[in-house]
Design an enzyme around this catalytic site. Structure first.
Site, short mmCIF file in Angstrom:
data_model
loop_
_atom_site.label_atom_id
_atom_site.label_comp_id
_atom_site.label_asym_id
_atom_site.label_seq_id
_atom_site.Cartn_x
_atom_site.Cartn_y
_atom_site.Cartn_z
N ASP A 49 -7.77 -10.09 2.14
CA ASP A 49 -8.78 -9.08 1.76
C ASP A 49 -8.23 -8.21 0.62
O ASP A 49 -8.96 -7.37 0.07
CB ASP A 49 -9.24 -8.25 2.96
CG ASP A 49 -8.12 -7.48 3.62
OD1 ASP A 49 -6.94 -7.68 3.27
OD2 ASP A 49 -8.43 -6.65 4.51
N SER A 50 -6.98 -8.45 0.22
CA SER A 50 -6.45 -7.83 -1.01
C SER A 50 -7.30 -8.24 -2.21
O SER A 50 -7.22 -7.63 -3.26
CB SER A 50 -4.99 -8.23 -1.23
OG SER A 50 -4.84 -9.64 -1.15
N LYS A 118 -7.12 -14.32 9.87
CA LYS A 118 -6.05 -13.35 10.10
C LYS A 118 -6.69 -12.01 10.42
O LYS A 118 -7.68 -11.63 9.77
CB LYS A 118 -5.14 -13.23 8.87
CG LYS A 118 -4.09 -12.14 9.03
CD LYS A 118 -2.97 -12.23 8.00
CE LYS A 118 -3.28 -11.66 6.65
NZ LYS A 118 -3.69 -10.24 6.65
N GLU A 120 -5.69 -7.81 11.33
CA GLU A 120 -4.68 -6.75 11.39
C GLU A 120 -4.78 -6.03 12.73
O GLU A 120 -5.87 -5.86 13.26
CB GLU A 120 -4.90 -5.73 10.26
CG GLU A 120 -4.63 -6.30 8.89
CD GLU A 120 -4.82 -5.27 7.77
OE1 GLU A 120 -4.92 -4.06 8.05
OE2 GLU A 120 -4.87 -5.72 6.61
N GLU A 187 4.37 -6.87 7.49
CA GLU A 187 4.27 -6.28 6.15
C GLU A 187 5.01 -4.94 6.09
O GLU A 187 4.83 -4.08 6.96
CB GLU A 187 2.79 -6.09 5.75
CG GLU A 187 2.67 -5.46 4.36
CD GLU A 187 1.29 -5.52 3.73
OE1 GLU A 187 0.39 -6.14 4.30
OE2 GLU A 187 1.15 -4.93 2.64
O1 KIV Z 1 -4.71 -9.31 2.07
C1 KIV Z 1 -3.57 -9.75 1.83
O2 KIV Z 1 -3.27 -10.16 0.70
C2 KIV Z 1 -2.60 -9.78 2.90
C3 KIV Z 1 -1.20 -10.13 2.54
C4 KIV Z 1 -0.58 -8.98 1.87
C5 KIV Z 1 -0.42 -10.59 3.70
O3 KIV Z 1 -2.92 -9.50 4.01
#
Ligand code: KIV
Length: 273
Positions: A49-50, A118, A120, A187
């Site tokens: 989500d980055s 994924k 969090e 992280e």
């Molecule tokens: O969103 C992302 O890019 C991430 C990575 C930094 C692991 O969660």
């Protein structure tokens, strides 16, 4: 395509089996092109989500939606054929209940064809991870610095600087592993804590700013390629593509202005006979 000719992607069990073995290589990818280029070298590609910050220019990952993740997930799936593709569940799409998480995760899996999601979160997300994992949705966890909780952390802050915080972070990681996650991102975690969690967990840890003690590494692709002025301490730059891109665009602009582009060889000059 017949099943026989299908290209085999790296599987979730194959990633899990890498615990304590050969380090797992991964990068973020948001587009078909970047996925195509990274695919042969990576065990998994993360549609992080980055993407909200890197591609869409948001200040944080919080405005990212499920629809955005699906669109980028589809592009990465089209561009890759080897790596496992993992898609982030964005803020607000899984926290309310395991049922809400299932409904969004199943959309992500079925509309993109990716192999895992994924999420969090620590102990508070264990019930959700268990609910998904038991219903056919492989989950990668993510603890330590959790960008979706940036407002709670008061910024993007390294985790575990005070030893008094270690039991909470270790507890979060083991709760997610026990709940059925197949791997977990650590992280922004100090090295001794990352090493301890990696030793104690039976699933692979994937570090980003968490030292070489983890079972694998991930970086945001644009960071390691040299885009953006800010270079976090944990990033190694393997290229300087921003400079190369600016140079190429400057050259193009100058060629357009002097009419040296397009030249004759780049021009359809003759009418068809
Ligand atoms: O969103 C992302 O890019 C991430 C990575 C930094 C692991 O969660």
């Amino acid at each position: 395509m017949s099943r026989q000719n299908e290209q085999k992607r790296v599987t979730v069990p194959a990633i899990k089996a890498r615990k304590g073995n050969d380090p797992i290589v991964s990068l973020t990818a948001y587009s078909a092109n970047s996925a195509r280029i990274a695919d042969p070298y990576c065990d998994f590609l993360l549609v992080g989500d980055s993407v909200g910050m890197v591609v869409h220019g948001f200040e944080t990952t919080l405005p990212v939606t499920v629809d955005m993740m699906i669109l980028h997930g589809q592009a990465v799936m089209r561009g890759s054929k080897h790596a496992l593709v993992v898609v982030d569940m964005p803020f607000g799409s899984y926290e309310k209940s395991p049922e809400q998480a299932f409904s969004n995760a199943s959309r992500i899996l079925s509309e993109t064809g990716c192999g895992a999601v994924k999420i969090e979160g620590g102990a508070e997300m264990a019930k959700t991870v268990h609910f998904l994992a038991r219903r056919g949705i492989p989950v990668m966890g993510h603890v330590g610095l959790m960008p979706q909780s940036v407002n709670n952390f008061g910024g993007f802050k390294t985790q575990g600087l005070h030893q008094s915080d270690w039991p909470r972070i270790e507890g979060d990681a083991s709760a997610i592993a026990e709940a059925g996650a197949f791997a977990i991102v650590l992280e922004g975690v100090v090295e001794p804590l990352a090493a301890k969690i990696t030793r104690d967990l039976f699933i692979p840890t994937i570090g980003i700013g968490a030292s070489n003690q983890c079972d694998g590494q991930i970086l945001v692709m644009e960071d390691m390629l040299g885009f953006g002025a800010f270079v976090p301490k944990f990033v190694r730059r393997y290229g300087n593509l921003e400079e190369q891109m600016a140079e190429a665009i400057k050259h193009y602009a100058s060629d357009v202005k002097t009419r040296s582009f397009p030249a004759e060889k780049e021009t359809y000059s003759k009418p068809e006979e």
